[in-house]
Design an enzyme around this catalytic site. Structure first.
Site, PDB file in Angstrom:
ATOM      1  CG  HIS A 167       2.454  -2.892   6.773  1.00  0.00           C
ATOM      2  ND1 HIS A 167       3.269  -3.052   7.129  1.00  0.00           N
ATOM      3  CD2 HIS A 167       2.031  -2.339   6.140  1.00  0.00           C
ATOM      4  CE1 HIS A 167       3.599  -1.323   7.387  1.00  0.00           C
ATOM      5  NE2 HIS A 167       2.609  -0.873   6.594  1.00  0.00           N
ATOM      6  CG  HIS A 174       5.489   0.514   2.416  1.00  0.00           C
ATOM      7  ND1 HIS A 174       5.144   1.468   2.423  1.00  0.00           N
ATOM      8  CD2 HIS A 174       4.489   0.411   4.249  1.00  0.00           C
ATOM      9  CE1 HIS A 174       3.809   1.896   3.690  1.00  0.00           C
ATOM     10  NE2 HIS A 174       4.140   1.135   4.332  1.00  0.00           N
ATOM     11  CD  GLU A 181      -0.111  -0.192   8.803  1.00  0.00           C
ATOM     12  OE1 GLU A 181      -0.685  -0.566   8.146  1.00  0.00           O
ATOM     13  OE2 GLU A 181       0.959   0.646   9.141  1.00  0.00           O
ATOM     14  CB  CYS A 225       3.291   5.554   5.462  1.00  0.00           C
ATOM     15  SG  CYS A 225       4.254   5.196   6.887  1.00  0.00           S
ATOM     16  CG  HIS A 284       0.468   0.579   2.837  1.00  0.00           C
ATOM     17  ND1 HIS A 284      -1.204   1.361   3.736  1.00  0.00           N
ATOM     18  CD2 HIS A 284       0.733   0.193   2.639  1.00  0.00           C
ATOM     19  CE1 HIS A 284      -0.176   1.278   4.574  1.00  0.00           C
ATOM     20  NE2 HIS A 284       0.549   0.898   4.447  1.00  0.00           N
ATOM     21  CG  ASP A 303      -2.725 -13.144   0.728  1.00  0.00           C
ATOM     22  OD1 ASP A 303      -2.247 -12.559   1.439  1.00  0.00           O
ATOM     23  OD2 ASP A 303      -2.785 -14.457   0.386  1.00  0.00           O
ATOM     24  CG  HIS A 304       0.235 -12.819  -1.951  1.00  0.00           C
ATOM     25  ND1 HIS A 304      -0.538 -13.254  -1.189  1.00  0.00           N
ATOM     26  CD2 HIS A 304       1.664 -12.784  -2.980  1.00  0.00           C
ATOM     27  CE1 HIS A 304       1.038 -14.087  -0.633  1.00  0.00           C
ATOM     28  NE2 HIS A 304       1.981 -13.323  -1.405  1.00  0.00           N
TER      29      HIS A 304
END
Lengths: 135, 135, 135, 135, 135, 135
Positions: free
Chosen positions: E42, E40, E125, E34, E15, E80-81
């Site tokens: 998580h 980047h 997070e 950020c 994100h 996811d991913h």
């Protein structure tokens, strides 16, 4: 360039520790509460370690999805939600201590994983007690 | 067939890091906050590893209740809720760094555990800093 | 639309539990090993919870870097690597139990954090013992 | 007297797994969801292990604050909140698998840490998948 | 007799935090690292809490396999991913902060879970930063 | 000034989920692997929360050694290394789901803990599935 890769898995099972060749008194003396004739159980946490060369085309030692599936087939489907003593022929004449379960899992995975990989298995019986094979 | 078995334990203690042969300035420069003359403390988490043969009669490398009791007697009762510098003769002339505490615990356990076992000790001083002996 | 945000932090400190108004025997009876006159210590793990409205422009309840810095200034720099009884005026006449430390931290943070936020503090003295304020 | 010391650190990053020399179909077949052209990401947890002699004057193998700063400078500032493929020249022509990231971190730290220390790096890509180098 | 049941899940995503209505300078000032234009990511850890009556016939508030499947379908397969900003229409015009992701997940699950259950969502997070909705 | 205090404990047990009033097919359909007639088991992790006033003389809500002993006597000695269905009269006619075990533990502790304390019990059946009562 050898790298180790690790994958965690888990299964829940019932077991009882005892030696059929011993008297009940001897079994109680050695195994205590673990010899409850009505069984007890654990959440077993498993860590599988493979050592191998990094493939220069993929950057993988092994595709961890492949390793995950091998562990699922060889370990989780075999032992999850089972009574190790009653349901699993591996422990028909082998006391299901953490040490013996760990060696059995090693042997099952060793047969399913290519010879190019070194293999080591760590098994947590509780968060405070765990074993590793080969040492 | 050698297997490694591990047992976790813990103790809480106060300590201070300094070298009596140094000036206060040198101690502050090297040890910083850890040289607080009024002490500070930690929850020490301990992992003891024994390597040995699996006994074919029990399926145990060692009865982990026995190992738990040895750790309790040799480590927990000696160091728990203590000031390592003031209360523990082991550190009367030895700086209680994680490294030195780990080696002291190794020596205490080595004397209490049979020669048939290899021994390794891991000590967490904080969740992010830990040490292991022998390396 | 109220959301809770949490930030973890930690500090290491020495302390001793006792009541100056009591005899040594009474203190030992009530506080046991925690009354070691030479101190002992802990790794304190802190979880700070703020509840507030999500700012529609940032998507934040609060910038967690701001909260991290407040915790560092108000809690970590004050208590880390300290003897709570000797070095910290907050505990000059207050027994540094987990309960009292938690309330002191709440009061320190409450004064530093805007009134638009509800505040709750959880403090782990060991991995098995922890407290929360307000309840 | 050699002791191992460990320090944990972490960084968050985006990446994508693919081999430029392959077709898109081949990349999807091998890397699946990890080949999302829009990237995905992880919280990477790092454990750095140094083995060395305990300095008799300090009781340290290394001052862990020094090791913490080396890790911060060589790893965290380089990779934290970055896109490994786009922002980091180390991965311009190297697939950023956990294995390759781990070896890159080892090489970066090896150049920054004195030869008197043995070095090993463990990298968690997720809580269930991790790698270690050298194996 | 109301009982709360919890199920954990996880997903990995990329994100970037920024406000399209702001200048780049303002975005950098508020979101710092950020706001990396190359993204980047998580490992998001999710805890879903349902409160309901215990069914006297099953002893369940809900079959956790059912809840697991709902979370898989509504959250894991969706996020996811993925790149939350680019791949997920939920965040086309909503900044994917932990707070906003948590509320979006709540809304997705609220629509999929029967009205007889109260629902709360906690989202990590990083291991040190997490949020909860409703507060 | 009310503060919440928490104490963790654990026990290992075997169990089986089924409803005696149902057919075997219905039991298998609802409970799946959890209905293994030979039992399976778990490491149950328990968190007990008491809310009460801080005693101004001790700084304690309750002496956690007292709470630890109550949990040991009322929960651990009763359920550890047991088959919940066969060995524990509490579950002679009550399905030992996590929900029901949690309520039984609440009732046992409620009877042993003074009325000045509010009580809540959280029970982990696995690291990913847990319950809490009262909700």
């Amino acid at each position: 360039m050898k790298v180790a890769v690790f994958r965690k898995a888990h299964f829940n099972a019932a077991h009882r520790l005892y030696n059929k060749a011993w008297t009940e008194d001897k079994n109680n003396e050695v195994f205590g509460l673990c010899n409850n004739a009505n069984w007890h159980g654990h959440n077993y946490e498993l860590e599988v370690k493979l050592v191998g060369e990094v493939d220069p085309e993929t950057g993988y030692v092994i595709d961890l999805k492949v390793l995950k599936d091998i562990i699922k087939q060889e370990v989780e489907e075999r032992f999850d939600h089972k009574n190790l003593n009653l349901d699993c022929p591996e422990f028909a004449s082998l006391n299901p201590t953490a040490e013996n379960i760990c060696v059995v899992i090693y042997d099952l995975l060793r047969a399913a994983i290519g010879d190019q990989y070194e293999l080591q298995v760590r098994l947590y019986e509780t968060p405070r007690n765990y074993v590793e094979y080969p040492a």
